[in-house]
Structure formats: C-alpha cells, structure tokens
Design an enzyme around this catalytic site. Structure first.
Site, PDB file in Angstrom:
ATOM      1  N   GLU A 169     -21.112  56.858   8.429  1.00 11.26           N
ATOM      2  CA  GLU A 169     -21.681  57.738   7.421  1.00 11.26           C
ATOM      3  C   GLU A 169     -20.590  58.249   6.482  1.00 11.26           C
ATOM      4  O   GLU A 169     -19.496  58.613   6.930  1.00 11.26           O
ATOM      5  CB  GLU A 169     -22.346  58.918   8.131  1.00 11.26           C
ATOM      6  CG  GLU A 169     -22.855  60.016   7.230  1.00 11.26           C
ATOM      7  CD  GLU A 169     -23.292  61.247   8.007  1.00 11.26           C
ATOM      8  OE1 GLU A 169     -23.863  62.160   7.383  1.00 11.26           O
ATOM      9  OE2 GLU A 169     -23.063  61.299   9.237  1.00 11.26           O
ATOM     10  N   PHE A 170     -20.882  58.292   5.204  1.00 11.64           N
ATOM     11  CA  PHE A 170     -19.980  58.892   4.229  1.00 11.64           C
ATOM     12  C   PHE A 170     -20.349  60.361   4.064  1.00 11.64           C
ATOM     13  O   PHE A 170     -21.500  60.690   3.797  1.00 11.64           O
ATOM     14  CB  PHE A 170     -20.076  58.180   2.878  1.00 11.64           C
ATOM     15  CG  PHE A 170     -19.184  58.769   1.819  1.00 11.64           C
ATOM     16  CD1 PHE A 170     -17.863  58.381   1.717  1.00 11.64           C
ATOM     17  CD2 PHE A 170     -19.662  59.734   0.930  1.00 11.64           C
ATOM     18  CE1 PHE A 170     -17.031  58.925   0.747  1.00 11.64           C
ATOM     19  CE2 PHE A 170     -18.846  60.285  -0.039  1.00 11.64           C
ATOM     20  CZ  PHE A 170     -17.522  59.881  -0.127  1.00 11.64           C
ATOM     21  N   ILE A 171     -19.382  61.234   4.256  1.00 11.41           N
ATOM     22  CA  ILE A 171     -19.592  62.677   4.094  1.00 11.41           C
ATOM     23  C   ILE A 171     -18.800  63.136   2.887  1.00 11.41           C
ATOM     24  O   ILE A 171     -17.589  62.907   2.812  1.00 11.41           O
ATOM     25  CB  ILE A 171     -19.160  63.456   5.350  1.00 11.41           C
ATOM     26  CG1 ILE A 171     -20.020  63.044   6.558  1.00 11.41           C
ATOM     27  CG2 ILE A 171     -19.264  64.963   5.116  1.00 11.41           C
ATOM     28  CD1 ILE A 171     -19.604  63.699   7.868  1.00 11.41           C
ATOM     29  N   ASP A 182      -7.637  64.842  19.273  1.00 13.68           N
ATOM     30  CA  ASP A 182      -6.519  64.705  18.331  1.00 13.68           C
ATOM     31  C   ASP A 182      -6.773  65.616  17.130  1.00 13.68           C
ATOM     32  O   ASP A 182      -6.743  65.188  15.983  1.00 13.68           O
ATOM     33  CB  ASP A 182      -6.386  63.248  17.888  1.00 13.68           C
ATOM     34  CG  ASP A 182      -5.090  62.980  17.115  1.00 13.68           C
ATOM     35  OD1 ASP A 182      -4.161  63.808  17.201  1.00 13.68           O
ATOM     36  OD2 ASP A 182      -5.014  61.958  16.411  1.00 13.68           O
TER      37      ASP A 182
END
Length: 333
Positions: free
Chosen positions: A132-134, A237
């Site tokens: 998904e592109f946020i 991380d």
C-alpha cells in the site's frame, strides 16, 4: 513459478528462509485456495498491478528516496498508488520476512502500517515487494498518539509459541534469527546478543568484545527480577527513519524486523528515535512500566549498537563496549 497466498499477500512457494533450509508459511489463512500458476514476465511488478492490483493504466512511475538497501518506487495508477521496493542482489526471503511482519502488525488494527500485497523474484535476479502507498504528512507529529498506538499493538498481539517469529528475517541487512524459545532471557542472550557477538568475532577478529559480551549474556537473569515478560509483537527496528505520520497526522511505522519479544526491547533504537516524555507517558498508560525498566534500557540498545558495529564498522564499537563493561560492573561478574 508457483504462488501461495498468506492472507492477502502472495509469495513464491519456492522461496527459502534466510537461514533455514525451507520457509514455513505460518498464517495459512486461505487453506482451501488452490495454487495459482503464474508465468514469469519481464516486469512482474507491472503484471501484478495490472491484474490482481485491479489497475487498467499505469500513469507514472516515480523514484522515492530515503533507503540505503533497497530501491523504492511509487506506481501511480487509475486504481490508486502502489509502493514498490526492489533489490537487485538479494532473493525474496528478505522481503517475505518484511511482508509477514507488516501483515502481522496490520492485522492488530492498532498503529498504521502499509498493507503488503505481493512478494516475488525479478527475472534478472533479485526481488520485489508491492505494498500500500501511504501519503505522508509531517515527519514529526503527535508523540502521545505514537506511544499509545504502539502500546496498543504490543497489548493486542501475543504469541502462544513463545519468543521468536514464524521466519528468520533481517535487521537492516543482517540476518535476525527468530527460532522459537519459551524463555526470553535465553532467547535474547542467544539469538540477539550472542549472534551479533559471533559476527563481530568472525568479521573483525574481535575476541575482547566477544568474550566480555558472552560473559554478560550468561548473567542477564538479575536484570529481570520480578518482571512479567509476555511475547508481544514488536516492530523490531523502530528509529526515526522507520516512523512517520500520514496526511491526517496519524503515526505510521515502516520497514520492520518483527518478532515476538519483551515489549521493552522495542525501545532499543531510542538513541536515534527521538522518543520524548509524551511518548513514554502515553505508552505506559496502556502498557505499565515494570520494575527495573531504566536498568534494562541500555541492554536493549546494546543489540542495535552491536548490529551497527557489524554493519557500519568500528565507529560503534566503543558504545557497545561501554554498555557491556557497565553491566559487567553492575552485575559484578
């Protein structure tokens, strides 16, 4: 190439684990779904976007900066935008570990993470992951929301198997061993400190840090007196480069090295994460602080200092050595 599906993520069934002879697919949410045979194309990313991604037109492809290990790209389509990472030299097991971690965090319904869609091999070598592109907003935002949402994830996702993860994955580009163990102190001593110390000895011929570090690893017990440790799902991380805020100001975390561990281990990168008082206050309202938290903070930083030493060289050795020596004096061992 055969493809199996884990929830909404698809993977090549022939992918090996990073350090295991074969990769086990843990979620197996669609047991009745048949294998789908897909022919290797010259551009499997484009092929997926124009088929399973429901796009009929790719309007543009734009590089995105910020990574030092992988190449990041945005595919803008009539079905929305997709975020794609590629690596020309590393096989798909690295991205598969990332996708499994993203999916595990996504399914908690707590803090926002990009939903992973597809992992596969590139025809010329290397691998890719589509997710998904946020659209991001400010790089710094509401620290209280970040602390609360992170704590909600830790509280929501526990493992009955103990400490570890379904596959080995990577911390940066370093293999991270996630073989299940029932005892947290043993897990951290062997799979976190012990593994990094062995790498330092093999890579730099550094017997001093190895011997002192192993002495510390054998004597961690007193630092966990009267502490209840549950195997919580960790990002693994969490530093400033792996967290941001979306256009609505909601916190987003990225690029995980997930495993189930002691929730306090999540703060091991706090030396370059910028966590403030509001963050910890909100976090501990959901996950109460336990006795000895302050005494254990440097222990969890040590893992990441050792990893930076192994990744980037001697500039991090003194910080790691200082923490080891301080604990050896504290524990009188």
């Amino acid at each position: 190439m055969a493809v199996t599906h884990l929830g909404s993520i698809s993977f090549s069934s022939s992918m090996p684990s990073i350090s295991s002879p074969s990769l086990k697919h843990p979620f197996n949410l669609n047991k009745n779904k048949p294998l789908i045979v897909a022919a290797m194309s010259d551009d499997p990313v484009r092929e997926w976007i124009l088929s399973e991604g429901k796009a009929t037109q790719i309007k543009g492809i734009s590089p995105i900066g910020g990574g030092c290990i992988n190449r990041a790209t945005c595919y803008d389509t009539d079905a929305g935008s997709f975020f794609v990472k590629t690596n020309r030299s590393i096989g798909p097991s690295m991205f598969e570990g990332e996708a499994l971690g993203l999916n595990a965090m996504y399914e908690t319904g707590s803090i926002r993470v990009p939903k992973p869609y597809k992992v596969g091999s590139l025809p010329t070598g290397g691998s890719y992951i589509i997710m998904e592109f946020i659209e991001f907003g400010a790089s710094r935002g509401n620290q209280s929301a970040l602390g609360r949402k992170l704590a909600e994830m830790h509280k929501a996702a526990k493992s009955e198997k103990g400490f570890g993860f379904h596959v080995d994955n990577t911390i940066g580009s370093t293999p991270q061993i996630n073989t299940w163990m029932s005892d947290w102190v043993e897990f951290f001593a062997e799979h976190r400190l012990g593994y990094q110390l062995k790498m330092a000895r093999e890579q730099y011929g550094d017997p001093t840090i190895y011997e002192r570090g192993q002495r510390l690893a054998r004597n961690l017990g007193p630092l966990f007196k009267n502490v209840v440790i549950e195997p919580c799902l960790l990002h693994g991380d969490l530093w400033s480069g792996n967290m941001t805020y979306d256009k609505n100001g909601e916190p987003v975390i990225l690029d995980p090295a997930c495993y189930y561990g002691h929730n306090e281990a999540e703060f091991g990168m706090s030396w370059c994460a910028g966590f403030g008082g509001d963050f910890y206050k909100a976090y501990f309202e959901v996950m109460p602080e336990q006795p000895g938290f302050e005494e254990r903070r440097d222990l969890y930083m040590l893992y990441h200092y050792l990893n930076h030493y192994n990744l980037f060289g001697s500039g991090y050795r003194s910080s790691a050595m200082s923490i080891i020596d301080d604990y050896l004096r504290m524990l009188n061992v």
